[in-house]
Design an enzyme around this catalytic site. Structure first.
Site, PDB file in Angstrom:
ATOM      1  N   LYS A  39       0.808  -1.074   0.015  1.00 43.75           N
ATOM      2  CA  LYS A  39       0.010   0.090   0.073  1.00 43.75           C
ATOM      3  C   LYS A  39       0.932   1.288  -0.056  1.00 43.75           C
ATOM      4  CE  LYS A  39      -0.432  -0.104   4.872  1.00 43.75           C
ATOM      5  NZ  LYS A  39      -0.959  -0.713   6.183  1.00 43.75           N
ATOM      6  N   ARG A 137     -10.587  -0.005  14.748  1.00 43.05           N
ATOM      7  CA  ARG A 137     -10.629   0.727  13.337  1.00 43.05           C
ATOM      8  C   ARG A 137     -11.617   0.200  12.572  1.00 43.05           C
ATOM      9  NH1 ARG A 137      -4.709   1.175  10.387  1.00 43.05           N
ATOM     10  NH2 ARG A 137      -5.201  -0.678   9.816  1.00 43.05           N
ATOM     11  N   TYR A 273      14.951  30.707   6.618  1.00 44.96           N
ATOM     12  CA  TYR A 273      13.764  31.571   7.234  1.00 44.96           C
ATOM     13  C   TYR A 273      13.922  31.446   8.683  1.00 44.96           C
ATOM     14  CZ  TYR A 273      11.299  30.743   2.819  1.00 44.96           C
ATOM     15  OH  TYR A 273      10.930  30.880   1.634  1.00 44.96           O
ATOM     16  N   MET A 321      10.744  24.764   1.337  1.00 41.87           N
ATOM     17  CA  MET A 321      10.090  23.845   0.634  1.00 41.87           C
ATOM     18  C   MET A 321      10.767  22.869  -0.421  1.00 41.87           C
ATOM     19  SD  MET A 321       7.168  24.896  -1.945  1.00 41.87           S
ATOM     20  CE  MET A 321       5.972  25.524  -0.877  1.00 41.87           C
TER      21      MET A 321
END
Ligand SMILES: *Cc1c(COP(=O)(O)O)cnc(C)c1O
Length: 390
Positions: A39, A137, A273, A321
């Site tokens: 998956k 779940r 940043y 990013m």
């Protein structure tokens, strides 16, 4: 494709995947079937290439989370049995029947929908019943107070027209956690699962061909009884985590990038940043074309090390990013174009995951679609995949 290589890329070692598979096979014994969990694009490794290899070397089943993931494998020539573990809308039943894909059935409402749709199509949908024994779940609730109704619901699904109940399974919540409490919880789940199977089979008058429950933790740490008819490892197969180490398995993915630019800054320069890192002396900084849009976790900003040919280099400042910066002040041979291992055989993913407060699963799944996957078999590059629309 060529243009994106040598920027940031993921090397997927299919030989390592094959060796891991064989070691797990040896461990479980020849009487137990092997389902490889592929998956989420095989935990970020690329489900098509990984599944093709697993099919070739004799795995019995694959598992994915959605109809789209299953179809992706069929379209790419994977013919072996595939189980969808997660939710599939009833509109997809026709495709599942057509492509011979097995669906997990998790409650009465879904069983009814699937049965009606399969009957309308005059087809048969192969299903595995999912039992909720404590994961809380998906799955038929069968715990305290729900045992009778749970078993009834399961048997009802097994006898509905249009459904062929090939298997039954449950999922462990804490089989990969240490401690006596977790062991007891897992034992309780397993015991309940067995009781549900016995009651359901007795009521149904037939038995399930495939009973399965063992994920990575159970395959690595629990007795053979837990393997039942089939095991269902994911992370272990890809060679990450404590259990992989114990079983001498190897990490399948090496995530790499390269130094794009080198700058030298005087003492007192704020990097990136927010200026959370200030140089304490004249500092040589390498800019890497690898940021959170490639799957780096921003929480690792200023906290981790990436591996250069001269050893680990500290990450400096905030992760951006598309870029991040490392300190290569004392690494004169690290130059523009030098390869840097983000994680892999030299820089263990487990360490990065720990610093980020997460698990290796999240890191490999996060490798984004703009990072090309390069596949190696018998030491040779055999395929490259870029997942952008070009
Ligand atoms: C993801 C998943 C697995 C595999 O889990 P690992 O911890 O990676 O071994 C097995 N079974 C189910 C139902 C899953 O969702």
């Amino acid at each position: 494709m060529e243009s994106t290589l040598r920027r940031t890329w993921a090397e997927v070692d299919l030989d390592a995947l094959e060796r891991n598979y064989k070691k797990i096979r040896e461990h479980i014994g020849s009487d137990v079937k092997f389902l490889g969990v592929v998956k989420a694009d095989a935990y970020g490794h690329g489900s098509v290439q990984c599944s093709k290899l697993l099919e070739k070397i004799g795995a019995d089943y694959l598992a994915v989370s959605s109809a789209d993931e299953a179809l992706e494998l069929r379209v790419n020539g994977v013919n072996m049995p595939i189980l969808i573990l997660g939710h599939t809308p009833k509109e997809q039943v026709a495709r599942m029947i057509k492509y011979n894909i097995t669906q997990a059935v998790t409650c009465k409402a879904k069983a009814v929908e699937y049965s009606e749709e399969a009957t309308r199509l005059k087809g048969t949908l192969k299903i595995h019943i999912k039992v909720d024994t404590g994961m809380s779940r998906l799955g038929y609730l069968c715990g305290e107070g729900n045992f009778e109704t749970g078993v009834e619901g399961i048997v009802e699904a097994c006898t509905m027209p249009g459904l062929d109940a090939e298997g039954i399974f449950t999922h462990f919540a804490v089989s990969d956690e240490p401690g006596e409490e977790c062991r007891e919880y897992t034992e309780k789940q397993f015991d309940l699962f067995k009781r549900v199977i016995n009651a359901a089979e007795e009521k149904w008058g037939k038995s399930f061909c495939l009973k399965h429950c063992a994920n990575t933790g159970a395959v690595a740490c629990y007795p053979k009884e837990y393997f039942m008819d089939m095991v269902r490892p994911g992370l272990l197969l890809y060679g990450y985590g404590e259990f992989a180490k114990q079983m001498n398995l190897e990490p399948v993915m090496s995530l790499k990038t390269s130094v794009s630019t080198i700058k030298i800054y005087p003492k007192g320069t704020a990097i990136s940043y927010g200026g959370i890192f200030k140089t304490e002396k004249t500092t040589r900084i390498g800019v890497l074309p690898y940021g959170y849009a490639d799957g780096f976790l921003r929480s690792l900003s200023n906290k981790c090390e990436l591996y250069t040919k001269e050893g680990p280099a500290a990450l400096r400042g905030k992760i951006c990013m598309d870029m991040c910066m490392i300190d290569i002040t004392d690494m004169p041979s690290v130059d523009v174009g030098s390869e840097v291992e983000i994680y892999g055989k030299k820089n263990p993913i487990e360490k990065l995951a720990e610093i980020a407060g997460t698990i290796p699963y999240e890191l490999t799944c996060a490798v984004s679609k703009r990072v090309p996957r390069v596949y190696y078999k018998d030491g040779e590059e055999i395929a490259k995949e870029l997942m952008l629309r070009m």
